[in-house]
Design a protein around this motif. Structure first.
Motif, PDB file in Angstrom:
ATOM      1  N   THR A 218      40.296  43.161  36.813  1.00  0.00           N
ATOM      2  CA  THR A 218      39.423  42.780  37.928  1.00  0.00           C
ATOM      3  C   THR A 218      37.961  42.729  37.486  1.00  0.00           C
ATOM      4  O   THR A 218      37.233  41.780  37.828  1.00  0.00           O
ATOM      5  CB  THR A 218      39.602  43.781  39.083  1.00  0.00           C
TER       6      THR A 218
ATOM      7  N   ALA B  98      35.555  39.471  37.392  1.00  0.00           N
ATOM      8  CA  ALA B  98      34.252  39.468  38.075  1.00  0.00           C
ATOM      9  C   ALA B  98      33.130  39.101  37.111  1.00  0.00           C
ATOM     10  O   ALA B  98      32.190  38.382  37.478  1.00  0.00           O
ATOM     11  CB  ALA B  98      34.001  40.841  38.692  1.00  0.00           C
TER      12      ALA B  98
ATOM     13  N   ALA C 273      30.036  37.827  39.147  1.00  0.00           N
ATOM     14  CA  ALA C 273      30.045  38.434  40.483  1.00  0.00           C
ATOM     15  C   ALA C 273      29.574  39.883  40.473  1.00  0.00           C
ATOM     16  O   ALA C 273      29.557  40.527  41.522  1.00  0.00           O
ATOM     17  CB  ALA C 273      31.466  38.360  41.069  1.00  0.00           C
TER      18      ALA C 273
ATOM     19  N   ARG D  45      33.991  50.461  41.620  1.00  0.00           N
ATOM     20  CA  ARG D  45      33.918  49.216  42.397  1.00  0.00           C
ATOM     21  C   ARG D  45      35.085  48.262  42.193  1.00  0.00           C
ATOM     22  O   ARG D  45      35.094  47.153  42.742  1.00  0.00           O
ATOM     23  CB  ARG D  45      32.589  48.495  42.126  1.00  0.00           C
TER      24      ARG D  45
ATOM     25  N   ALA E  19      36.738  47.389  45.566  1.00  0.00           N
ATOM     26  CA  ALA E  19      35.919  46.481  46.385  1.00  0.00           C
ATOM     27  C   ALA E  19      35.984  45.058  45.845  1.00  0.00           C
ATOM     28  O   ALA E  19      36.070  44.088  46.603  1.00  0.00           O
ATOM     29  CB  ALA E  19      34.473  46.972  46.423  1.00  0.00           C
ATOM     30  N   LEU E  20      35.968  44.927  44.538  1.00  0.00           N
ATOM     31  CA  LEU E  20      36.040  43.592  43.930  1.00  0.00           C
ATOM     32  C   LEU E  20      37.415  42.968  44.133  1.00  0.00           C
ATOM     33  O   LEU E  20      37.532  41.774  44.423  1.00  0.00           O
ATOM     34  CB  LEU E  20      35.714  43.687  42.436  1.00  0.00           C
TER      35      LEU E  20
ATOM     36  N   ALA F 198      39.370  43.525  46.574  1.00  0.00           N
ATOM     37  CA  ALA F 198      39.460  43.162  47.992  1.00  0.00           C
ATOM     38  C   ALA F 198      38.808  41.808  48.258  1.00  0.00           C
ATOM     39  O   ALA F 198      39.147  41.126  49.233  1.00  0.00           O
ATOM     40  CB  ALA F 198      38.801  44.242  48.849  1.00  0.00           C
ATOM     41  N   LYS F 199      37.901  41.398  47.367  1.00  0.00           N
ATOM     42  CA  LYS F 199      37.247  40.088  47.494  1.00  0.00           C
ATOM     43  C   LYS F 199      38.041  38.987  46.789  1.00  0.00           C
ATOM     44  O   LYS F 199      37.589  37.849  46.705  1.00  0.00           O
ATOM     45  CB  LYS F 199      35.834  40.153  46.912  1.00  0.00           C
TER      46      LYS F 199
END
Length: 209
Positions: free
Chosen positions: A43, A47, A52, A119, A122-123, A125-126
């Motif tokens: 992930t 990103a 990101a 994180r 959270a990443l 989840a995006k």
């Protein structure tokens, strides 16, 4: 006990010797699973490619990926373990499934105990999961059981493809604390007890609950 060599043995070579026999031995039937790096590199890498995340977080991820498993393998030699594999492209669940199936056992993980990189949830989840995470969920199918209580994002990270991941170690439960201490003494930042080895149960090789 398994002895690491200069080049990591394949999973197929690790297993039948160690987990298979120990799981059926009354004297060493209880085995803990310990993981030595946080999950989520697939992930984080995704990103980074998409720009990101900020450079500082990317650098932290790169530092983990650049960290060798040498210290962890030395701790294993000191304490004595049953088996181990490094977690890479198949992700935690994929590598665990390979070991479980070939060893004739079931590997059970506690989702809340899995170390997740900063994180990464959270990443994910995006939608910034690696392609390996999605393929793993599709391909492993019924050989993996994920309890309904497990957060889907955390479950996805358990499938996430890792780059230079940590070691997944099977050790006798009575030696787990000693291994954690040995890992800490050698500066291994992550030394999480994440589950246990259990007898085989039908078609399910890996349980995440």
């Amino acid at each position: 006990a398994w002895t690491p060599t200069s080049s990591m043995a394949s999973e197929a070579a690790l297993l039948r010797v160690a987990i298979w026999s120990a799981a059926r031995s009354p004297s060493s039937a209880s085995m803990a699973l310990i993981l030595t790096k946080a999950l989520g590199m697939g992930t984080l890498s995704t990103a980074m490619k998409k720009r990101a995340i900020e450079a500082e977080l990317g650098d932290l991820a790169a530092d983990q990926m650049a960290t060798l498993n040498k210290a962890a393998s030395e701790a294993m030699l000191e304490v004595g373990v049953h088996a181990a594999t490094d977690i890479t492209g198949f992700g935690l669940v994929g590598h665990a499934r390979n070991i479980a199936r070939s060893s004739g056992v079931q590997l059970r993980f506690e989702a809340a105990a899995l170390p997740i990189f900063e994180r990464a949830e959270a990443l994910a989840a995006k939608g910034l999961l690696s392609g390996g995470a999605c393929r793993g969920q599709e391909q492993l199918g019924r050989s993996v059981h994920v309890a309904s209580s497990v957060d889907p994002i955390r479950a996805s990270l358990a499938y996430d493809a890792e780059t230079s991941g940590g070691l997944l170690i099977a050790v006798a439960s009575e030696r787990a604390d000693a291994l954690v201490s040995a890992l800490e003494a050698r500066g291994v930042a992550v030394r999480a007890v994440v589950g246990e080895v259990a007898p085989a149960e039908g078609e399910i090789d890996v349980v995440l609950s």
